[in-house]
Motif scaffolding. Structure first.
Motif, PDB file in Angstrom:
ATOM      1  N   PHE A   4       8.973  -4.105   9.089  1.00 28.68           N
ATOM      2  CA  PHE A   4       9.600  -4.179   7.683  1.00 28.68           C
ATOM      3  C   PHE A   4      10.134  -5.386   7.359  1.00 28.68           C
ATOM      4  O   PHE A   4      10.983  -5.985   8.114  1.00 28.68           O
ATOM      5  N   ASN A 225       5.669  -8.315  -4.976  1.00 30.42           N
ATOM      6  CA  ASN A 225       7.026  -8.230  -4.404  1.00 30.42           C
ATOM      7  C   ASN A 225       8.329  -8.344  -5.287  1.00 30.42           C
ATOM      8  O   ASN A 225       9.198  -9.130  -4.783  1.00 30.42           O
ATOM      9  N   HIS A 228      12.677  -5.088  -7.307  1.00 29.96           N
ATOM     10  CA  HIS A 228      12.628  -3.742  -7.225  1.00 29.96           C
ATOM     11  C   HIS A 228      11.355  -2.732  -6.807  1.00 29.96           C
ATOM     12  O   HIS A 228      11.605  -1.793  -6.069  1.00 29.96           O
ATOM     13  N   ALA A 229      10.192  -3.690  -6.600  1.00 27.65           N
ATOM     14  CA  ALA A 229       9.227  -3.115  -5.847  1.00 27.65           C
ATOM     15  C   ALA A 229       9.654  -3.091  -4.323  1.00 27.65           C
ATOM     16  O   ALA A 229       9.305  -1.872  -3.906  1.00 27.65           O
ATOM     17  N   ASP A 230      10.338  -4.036  -3.946  1.00 31.60           N
ATOM     18  CA  ASP A 230      10.471  -4.104  -2.409  1.00 31.60           C
ATOM     19  C   ASP A 230      11.453  -3.113  -2.295  1.00 31.60           C
ATOM     20  O   ASP A 230      11.720  -2.360  -1.119  1.00 31.60           O
ATOM     21  N   PHE A 233       9.758   0.271  -2.330  1.00 28.99           N
ATOM     22  CA  PHE A 233       8.964   0.425  -1.077  1.00 28.99           C
ATOM     23  C   PHE A 233       9.985   0.810   0.160  1.00 28.99           C
ATOM     24  O   PHE A 233       9.730   1.762   0.854  1.00 28.99           O
ATOM     25  N   LEU A 236      11.078   4.558  -0.331  1.00 26.81           N
ATOM     26  CA  LEU A 236      10.063   5.534  -0.290  1.00 26.81           C
ATOM     27  C   LEU A 236       9.638   5.555   1.119  1.00 26.81           C
ATOM     28  O   LEU A 236       8.894   6.408   1.532  1.00 26.81           O
ATOM     29  N   GLY A 237       9.915   4.631   1.880  1.00 30.61           N
ATOM     30  CA  GLY A 237       9.691   4.630   3.555  1.00 30.61           C
ATOM     31  C   GLY A 237      10.724   5.333   4.121  1.00 30.61           C
ATOM     32  O   GLY A 237      10.533   5.526   5.406  1.00 30.61           O
ATOM     33  N   ILE A 238      11.869   6.027   3.705  1.00 29.16           N
ATOM     34  CA  ILE A 238      12.722   6.926   4.146  1.00 29.16           C
ATOM     35  C   ILE A 238      12.261   8.328   3.985  1.00 29.16           C
ATOM     36  O   ILE A 238      11.477   8.794   3.079  1.00 29.16           O
ATOM     37  N   PHE A 244      11.798   7.156  -6.721  1.00 32.39           N
ATOM     38  CA  PHE A 244      12.814   5.820  -6.913  1.00 32.39           C
ATOM     39  C   PHE A 244      12.734   5.455  -8.416  1.00 32.39           C
ATOM     40  O   PHE A 244      11.671   5.339  -8.981  1.00 32.39           O
TER      41      PHE A 244
ATOM     42  N   VAL B 223       5.795   5.326   9.274  1.00 39.39           N
ATOM     43  CA  VAL B 223       7.020   4.883   9.038  1.00 39.39           C
ATOM     44  C   VAL B 223       7.379   3.910   7.908  1.00 39.39           C
ATOM     45  O   VAL B 223       7.659   4.690   6.702  1.00 39.39           O
ATOM     46  N   PHE B 224       7.123   2.771   7.686  1.00 43.72           N
ATOM     47  CA  PHE B 224       7.371   2.046   6.536  1.00 43.72           C
ATOM     48  C   PHE B 224       6.222   2.154   5.444  1.00 43.72           C
ATOM     49  O   PHE B 224       6.644   2.295   4.222  1.00 43.72           O
ATOM     50  N   LYS B 226       4.352   4.419   4.537  1.00 49.20           N
ATOM     51  CA  LYS B 226       3.897   5.760   4.138  1.00 49.20           C
ATOM     52  C   LYS B 226       3.000   5.505   3.188  1.00 49.20           C
ATOM     53  O   LYS B 226       3.183   4.526   2.084  1.00 49.20           O
ATOM     54  N   HIS B 228       2.760   7.146   0.253  1.00 50.45           N
ATOM     55  CA  HIS B 228       3.410   7.027  -0.795  1.00 50.45           C
ATOM     56  C   HIS B 228       4.275   5.845  -1.211  1.00 50.45           C
ATOM     57  O   HIS B 228       4.452   5.447  -2.204  1.00 50.45           O
ATOM     58  N   ALA B 229       4.757   5.232  -0.074  1.00 51.63           N
ATOM     59  CA  ALA B 229       5.555   4.032  -0.171  1.00 51.63           C
ATOM     60  C   ALA B 229       4.670   2.969  -0.670  1.00 51.63           C
ATOM     61  O   ALA B 229       5.207   2.200  -1.382  1.00 51.63           O
ATOM     62  N   PHE B 233       5.133   1.232  -4.021  1.00 52.23           N
ATOM     63  CA  PHE B 233       5.322  -0.076  -4.188  1.00 52.23           C
ATOM     64  C   PHE B 233       4.178  -1.004  -5.066  1.00 52.23           C
ATOM     65  O   PHE B 233       4.608  -1.768  -6.003  1.00 52.23           O
ATOM     66  N   LEU B 236       5.285  -0.127  -8.608  1.00 52.18           N
ATOM     67  CA  LEU B 236       6.645  -0.737  -9.050  1.00 52.18           C
ATOM     68  C   LEU B 236       6.363  -2.384  -9.410  1.00 52.18           C
ATOM     69  O   LEU B 236       7.035  -2.983 -10.027  1.00 52.18           O
ATOM     70  N   PHE B 244       9.097   5.626 -10.026  1.00 53.47           N
ATOM     71  CA  PHE B 244       7.974   6.223  -9.393  1.00 53.47           C
ATOM     72  C   PHE B 244       8.406   7.443  -8.866  1.00 53.47           C
ATOM     73  O   PHE B 244       9.157   7.397  -8.247  1.00 53.47           O
ATOM     74  N   PHE B 250      11.383  13.769  -8.742  1.00 52.54           N
ATOM     75  CA  PHE B 250      13.013  13.818  -9.085  1.00 52.54           C
ATOM     76  C   PHE B 250      12.929  15.483  -9.173  1.00 52.54           C
ATOM     77  O   PHE B 250      14.187  15.837  -8.640  1.00 52.54           O
TER      78      PHE B 250
END
Lengths: 357, 357, 357, 357
Positions: A4, A225, A228-230, A233, A236-238, A244, B223-224, B226, B228-229, B233, B236, B244, B250
């Motif tokens: 990351f 990048n 807010h996109a980062d 990202f 959303l990787g959690i 988001f 992991v990072f 994903k 959907h991530a 990304f 966004l 997103f 939500f």
């Protein structure tokens, strides 16, 4: 794919029931004083078993640094670290070896890799996020010197939500209760809701709100990048995150431009905006105002109750999992949200150094 | 920072009032037949001046390929392309040279770079997204061979929203009306709402919904990155996007785990789920079900009416922009959303080849 | 895979007989004054047809910038550029469509991609290096402000070699002759050797030496991206290069440590070394001394004489190419070597900014 | 900057006198059977104390895997590993704390980072290469399945050199002697030369030759990431390396094109070349012939004898190091050269999967 960041980079490793979870932080500048107590404090906020509303898996979650730190300071060289797994009950999972639990990653891992470590979800376990909390804490030590502070808090649990903006809250109270909602009254309701879910052998979702203050104008990359996109990202990787939004977010879509635009005004120390629907970011770049965002978490999939599913040969089976699980991921996800925000911001802070030669 | 993707990579360039907009696609496999009509068709869906509810800037938006294609097929070498700017009215912007328009990127660009091309927003203009539509169209040609289809449509404009799920809609009708909402009745209301905004010299925001079908189980990095991530990304990173969500998003945060979990069942051609709150992605990896998501767009910032703001020396000024602008970005953003989804999916499709040696 | 650099990045595109050659430079800081004459001057040093010992293909090689420059300065946004191909004689290659020329990339491209643009070698043509010269010239504009200068010269052609170190030469004389060797006498021998090769319809190889002065101590990454590893990587990526050495190089392997070690001494402006076998780089990081290196070029493969080979169906065929080709690549490769060195050094210069927050 | 590779990626960590050396391998496909004995065997070939001509630091160099392997196979998830340091004599270095040893990285690290771990050279120690040997061994397990074999051997020590090409040698004998030269007679001379250097408290350099067989035509990227450019980059990133050449290398620069070109002929199983000056790579892409190269190593800088130098305040000082050091790095560098070649080839092998959808 397990890295990351572009400049300040975390590569994470580890499975829920393997030797441990850890990572390598590369691109950390030299000379950062490593406050071990602070890092450990952040880990304790994410730790299982910390309260009655979290899983009872007991892990000390002590970080061990393997490289990159000398005489208490970073050296500019890679910082490796590991948190050893201690309290695995791997045998709990023997029965699940060939079974795909609903809404888990068992099935998708199997289809992706043709193999999987079925013990505790293997690498798909949220236990992996420990590595992010360690790296995020170091990122925050860097950001702190730059005047940047990051706060996250639980703003919704199930249908219970906090009807106040971050300006109306005292964010120093986030850790005053076990659910990490800075409003004591709402926190009580949330705790009751989680306990109710636990009693029902069920789980609940919710929303975490985040706030970043002190970011000067100019951080973020304008096209792909965007700041807010980062951030999105990273969030959303959690594990368990489904959405988001930042600034006015989804609700801002109902406004007109004349309602939504933030008028520039002359502030005491430079240009400010009179409102902040932009959430501190315009054209993907920080404008010096508060950055705020919201992260949606689904109810976690592990239910301690009977459920229908299939096994690897498509046979229908009934599972009735035992074990130690969180009825709600939100309270423990607060430090993870903060960590991901810190990783993103440290990356953009360092990136911005490249524009000023 | 102007590159999107890891394997199938678009590097974009260009400013609103420069020579043109374009990019280089690197990592495209050889042998892909380039259907120029199809690419041009996608560009025409994004083109200004296409209907009464879009800006009247007249750009033919013809793509010119400069490399990487020989005898109608990709060669595995970089594909460069440019869309020349034709209808710039750069003089319209002379008065705005030192002025920061509200909720635009003028101020943040200036703070980031210490300089900026003020003509038409320079690189911050959504005209940059042409490059994404070209690359996205090529990505779709690849995905098509893999059986993957991508559709997006306008599901909300201001307070007008489409109260139907994608299953209840006939998505072949998306382009039947100028607002790109597949429900004719709602489309009428949306068009009226946009016309009203235009009459008021104001703008409206909204939501675009996306659907990806035909993705087999196994795409996405756990992991990072994903699936959907990466989708989030990508979205966004589109101009004016504020949020997103995918799957239950939500609204799913209010459900319990037992309501939200998707039960696995034995389908005709393998394992399926009985519901799809997961939005086709579990643990960051596709599970073979439909992938669906929603993207929030703010009302765009350019208002053709008087507004207060400041100039580069913090003096308060009043602007009253003239020019040609969209009262609502949504209809033209549909092909952009589709393009970004295509870029993400092509990247993951190719990445998945690496696991099967 | 068509991108060079991590921070200051060139992505190149184009084929020998396509529309043109060009690229996108991303990561260039804002505010760099673009000296078009200087860039065009560097291109003219690489240009075909510049002297009696180079190919007679006549290309004006005028660079056209498409983005990223406004009012004569870089904007921090991507700089796209193209050099249009003008003097293609594509029909010269029709006969070679299915033939693999010896020691060219025809066969390997075909095996890699299953397709190839056979006209003039397609993307494997050294014409691609134009893009590097443009980007390298911009990199040099940045480095110049940092006090760094780069010089390369021809130090060997066939068996003719220059038996002097860079300290013994007057490098301001490199461009005083058409072979770009700063020693007039040796230059004459080299020119004769190339003319002889031309008369024989043959080609000759040789060595280019490079020198970088003014690099302060501290540039370079200690493990994989050692400064010399990145330099070597850049040089080995130039067409026809077969080897790279820096400092004492291959000949230093015969010395003992006590002969080879560079003793540190106290200089007037800091620490210096009394000798420089290290070539200005220790542990992969610059030490403030001159950086010098040598690059080996094979004799180019295109011979204007009869040769045996095979076609795509393994039939033996005889080819007897006509056309316009260099009997020796060295004189025109000097600006390319300088450009690659500049790209590497600009990248490390910018990277070093990340360590000093 | 501590990551090597694009698809099959090693990120390494660790210092000579820290907790240990290790790394994370990301991008390794699932299902690779991990042969621990083989990996440990490769480590033992690099291990200190293995013979009378290597340093007497005694390290067991046992690798411990922390993740990514389950039931003996890779899982497609990151493979973390560590080799714990055991036999540090850190106190040996206290006197060198403020002293810059000649031709080491002490000075340059200090200038780069403003700080350094002075114990045993910290991260600049060749002990870091352990991580590469582990990752390289796994890469070789992958390559083996693809029919690729990698061999390296010592072909020069000081002025003693092996005057035979790889075709004239029996490479199964490389490990038959402690210097790793497959020619017994030359090996004896080399061993004597190293012992002589050791007696003189001096060191000697030399050359390692490498050979890769079994690579099919088509691996390598044509422009910057030419197969030999990536090989050279890998080799130049090894401590003490000063040069790299492949195929005809520097000596080929003296040939004419008609001497140097490799004529294509019809072989039994496809197209071959009659000679192999190309070193198995044409236009940066493998052509199916043997890939061979040579790597120059300087005499290592640590001399166990009196030397002049300066300290951090530019004072002249005399050092007379004690300790345990190699008089010649070559024998132990053989597995490192093989490992770096394996990392490069595995990366290109996987990359090539992306072209065949």
């Amino acid at each position: 794919m397990n890295t990351f960041g572009r400049i300040f980079r975390l590569t994470s490793f580890g499975e829920s029931h393997g030797r441990g979870i850890g990572g390598i932080i590369d691109g950390c500048p030299p000379g950062v004083e490593i406050d071990l107590n602070y890092i450990q404090h952040e880990l304790s906020r994410r730790r299982p078993g910390q309260s009655k509303i979290t899983t009872q898996r007991m892990e000390p979650d002590q970080v061990e640094f393997l490289s990159g730190i000398f005489e208490g300071k970073t050296q500019g060289t890679p910082i490796a670290f590991v948190i050893w797994n201690k309290d695995q009950h791997s045998n709990d999972y023997n029965d699940l070896k060939n079974i795909f639990r609903p809404s888990h990653a068992d099935y998708t891992y199997q289809k992706k890799y043709g193999t999987r470590d079925y013990r505790g979800g293997g690498r798909s376990s949220a236990r992996e996020t420990i590595a992010r909390v360690v790296a995020g804490a170091i990122a925050r030590l860097i950001l702190k010197k730059a005047g940047v502070a990051i706060k996250a808090y639980v703003s919704q649990v199930g249908e219970i939500y906090l009807d106040k903006s971050h300006q109306e809250l005292d964010l120093s109270k986030i850790d005053d209760n076990i659910v990490r909602c800075p409003d004591a009254e709402t926190a009580e309701l949330m705790i009751s809701r989680i306990e109710e879910a636990g009693r029902n052998h069920d789980t609940v979702g919710g929303v975490i709100s985040g706030l970043v203050t002190g970011v000067p104008a100019g951080w973020g990359e304008p096209v792909f990048n965007k700041l807010h996109a980062d951030l999105g990202f990273g969030m959303l990787g959690i594990n368990a995150v489904k959405g988001f939004e930042y600034g006015s977010g989804f609700s801002g879509t109902r406004l007109t431009g004349s309602q939504h635009n933030d008028i520039f005004i002359k502030g005491e120390e430079g240009i400010r905006t009179s409102t902040n629907h932009s959430g501190g970011i315009q054209g993907g770049i920080s404008n010096g105002e508060d950055i705020y965002f919201r992260v949606a978490f689904k109810p976690i999939a592990t239910l301690l109750k009977e459920q229908q599913t299939v096994d690897s040969e498509s046979n229908e089976v009934t599972i009735n999992p035992k074990g130690r699980h969180d009825p709600c991921v939100l309270p423990r996800a607060v430090p993870i949200v903060e960590a991901m925000a810190a990783l993103v911001l440290a990356d953009h802070y360092l990136t911005q150094q490249l524009y000023t030669i």
